[in-house]
Each structure stands twice: as C-alpha cells, then as structure tokens.
Design a protein around this motif. Sequence first.
Motif, PDB file in Angstrom:
ATOM      1  N   ASP A   1      30.163  48.992  36.993  1.00 42.87           N
ATOM      2  CA  ASP A   1      29.533  50.162  36.369  1.00 42.87           C
ATOM      3  C   ASP A   1      28.300  50.590  37.156  1.00 42.87           C
ATOM      4  N   ALA A   2      27.642  49.596  37.785  1.00 44.03           N
ATOM      5  CA  ALA A   2      26.443  49.885  38.581  1.00 44.03           C
ATOM      6  C   ALA A   2      26.799  50.195  40.041  1.00 44.03           C
ATOM      7  N   GLY A   3      28.109  50.253  40.346  1.00 41.64           N
ATOM      8  CA  GLY A   3      28.557  50.571  41.697  1.00 41.64           C
ATOM      9  C   GLY A   3      28.341  49.444  42.692  1.00 41.64           C
ATOM     10  N   LYS A   4      28.219  48.211  42.169  1.00 45.64           N
ATOM     11  CA  LYS A   4      27.960  47.072  43.064  1.00 45.64           C
ATOM     12  C   LYS A   4      29.211  46.239  43.294  1.00 45.64           C
ATOM     13  N   PRO A   5      29.283  45.570  44.464  1.00 44.55           N
ATOM     14  CA  PRO A   5      30.413  44.669  44.738  1.00 44.55           C
ATOM     15  C   PRO A   5      30.363  43.438  43.841  1.00 44.55           C
ATOM     16  N   THR A   6      31.535  42.877  43.567  1.00 46.11           N
ATOM     17  CA  THR A   6      31.616  41.643  42.760  1.00 46.11           C
ATOM     18  C   THR A   6      31.853  40.425  43.648  1.00 46.11           C
ATOM     19  N   VAL A   7      31.852  40.626  44.942  1.00 48.25           N
ATOM     20  CA  VAL A   7      31.984  39.530  45.890  1.00 48.25           C
ATOM     21  C   VAL A   7      30.750  39.509  46.791  1.00 48.25           C
ATOM     22  N   PRO A   8      30.390  38.396  47.399  1.00 45.68           N
ATOM     23  CA  PRO A   8      31.132  37.140  47.426  1.00 45.68           C
ATOM     24  C   PRO A   8      31.214  36.465  46.055  1.00 45.68           C
ATOM     25  N   THR A   9      32.237  35.618  45.945  1.00 44.99           N
ATOM     26  CA  THR A   9      32.341  34.756  44.791  1.00 44.99           C
ATOM     27  C   THR A   9      32.041  33.328  45.278  1.00 44.99           C
ATOM     28  N   THR A  10      32.212  32.347  44.419  1.00 44.29           N
ATOM     29  CA  THR A  10      32.016  30.956  44.844  1.00 44.29           C
ATOM     30  C   THR A  10      33.253  30.143  44.489  1.00 44.29           C
ATOM     31  N   ILE A  11      33.415  29.030  45.156  1.00 43.53           N
ATOM     32  CA  ILE A  11      34.534  28.137  44.865  1.00 43.53           C
ATOM     33  C   ILE A  11      34.448  27.630  43.418  1.00 43.53           C
ATOM     34  N   ALA A  12      33.234  27.307  42.952  1.00 42.40           N
ATOM     35  CA  ALA A  12      33.087  26.805  41.582  1.00 42.40           C
ATOM     36  C   ALA A  12      33.560  27.844  40.571  1.00 42.40           C
ATOM     37  N   LEU A  13      33.195  29.102  40.800  1.00 38.94           N
ATOM     38  CA  LEU A  13      33.594  30.182  39.894  1.00 38.94           C
ATOM     39  C   LEU A  13      35.108  30.378  39.920  1.00 38.94           C
ATOM     40  N   GLU A  14      35.692  30.283  41.107  1.00 31.90           N
ATOM     41  CA  GLU A  14      37.150  30.429  41.208  1.00 31.90           C
ATOM     42  C   GLU A  14      37.873  29.272  40.517  1.00 31.90           C
ATOM     43  N   ARG A  15      37.344  28.066  40.660  1.00 33.76           N
ATOM     44  CA  ARG A  15      37.973  26.926  39.979  1.00 33.76           C
ATOM     45  C   ARG A  15      38.026  27.166  38.472  1.00 33.76           C
ATOM     46  N   ALA A  16      36.992  27.838  37.955  1.00 33.04           N
ATOM     47  CA  ALA A  16      36.906  28.038  36.498  1.00 33.04           C
ATOM     48  C   ALA A  16      37.692  29.246  36.007  1.00 33.04           C
TER      49      ALA A  16
END
Length: 241
Positions: A203-218
């Motif tokens: 909504d704020a026009g910002k990217p959602t990446v990078p992500t992290t391995i911990a976040l992906e595991r969850a």
Amino acid sequence: MTIEVACVPVLSDNYVWLVHDTASGDTVVIDPAVAEPVLEAAQARGWRISQIWNTHWHRDHTGGNAEIKAATGCIISGPKGETGKIDTIDRAIGEGDTVKIGAYRANVWDVPAHTAGHIAYHISASDMIFVGDTLFAMGCGRLFEGTAEQMFTNMQRFAALDGATQVYCAHEYTLSNGRFAQAVEPNNAAIAQRMEEVQALRDAGKPTVPTTIALERATNPFMRATSADELARLRTAKDSF
Ligand code: ZN
Ligand code: FE
C-alpha cells in the motif's frame, strides 16, 4: 567492510539488485532485466558497475546484459549450463565455483528446477543469498525445465541456511504467494501476520523483499513441504490458483 544493496524495480514486477562493496568500490548487478534504470540507479549513488551476475537465461534476468556491458565494460558471470542461451557470458560458473565482490566471496549453487541451469549466489560472510526465480517470499519458481524433486532439494538446502540470511528474490510476487499460503495453511498465525505487513508495504509502494530464511521457514508452504510429492501438489495447485 560492508556490502550495501540497492533495489531497482523494473518492468511489471522484476527486482534488479545493485550490490556494492564499500571497501573496494566493486559493484555487481544481479539479473539486469533492462539496462537504463540500472545504469541510472548506479550513477545516482556514484557506484561504478564492475560485474553482472546472472541466475538464469530468462530475458527478464539478462535483457540488460549487453547494454550495461557496453556502457561500463563490466564482466558477466552466468550459469555454465545456460551459455547457449546467454550469449553475453564472459565467465561460465556452477556448483562449487566462487565469484568475488571486493574481498567477499560468493559461493555458486546449482539450483535447477525453474530452469535447468539456474544458479544462486551465496555471500555467507554478509549473510545474503541471491536466488533469482528459485525461492520467492512465501513461494517458489515455476517448474519450467525441472522437477518437483529438484525444487524440493533446493528448498531444503535454502532452509538449512542461517535463519538471519537475507534472501534477495527477483520478483515482487509476495501478495499473490501469500494468498495461496493462507489458503494452504489457514491456521498459520505467522502467515496471517506477515500478510498484514506485506499489504501495508505494498500500500505504501514499498518492496516486500529481501526476505529472510527464518521468515520463509515459518511462512513458505514450499519450504515447509515435507516431501517432493507434497511440493509437487502445492506447485500444481498454485499454477491454477
Ligand atoms: Zn525466470
Ligand atoms: Fe523472472
């Protein structure tokens, strides 16, 4: 010694990453879909592009190679399994090879599945990995030239990295991946919470990446799959979601 990363959003949903080593001034472009916005972004920061690293042959990852090389004289590294499809590669690399940015070393991983020769670049000393179209926030790449078994192996390998590792994907697919993840795991509170954060960022026009391995595991159903069969079922379901 520090690595700085800048995000250059191009085309409809591609992210080109500019990776800059402050000590040496070395600057690497990861997967330039196009040239002009990337050259402009580097120039705006006073960064001189010295290398391009490609993850796979698709045009939305290599389309800017020739023009950036012509403008900067940079060296192009790319997957040795795809040199027939990327005619601009100077240095063909694969599993076990390393490329350097300044004093940092990136280990090259073979991660076939999205394409047959797809590679990833892991800079362990800086806790970052550039995964192209293999791993996405809450998703994984389509299986154009490989199998669910291969993608399952890739996901397990990514999952074994340090949880703090920053994951740089090549597309903004997070909202659509997240909707699928919610459908698959409706009771996963981590996914629900992440979707609120992701929606706010978009909504704020910002990217959602990078992500992290911990976040992906969850939150990533493809990384959470416990077998290649399960990943195959998920991938087929997502293709028509
Ligand atoms: Zn691709
Ligand atoms: Fe792509």
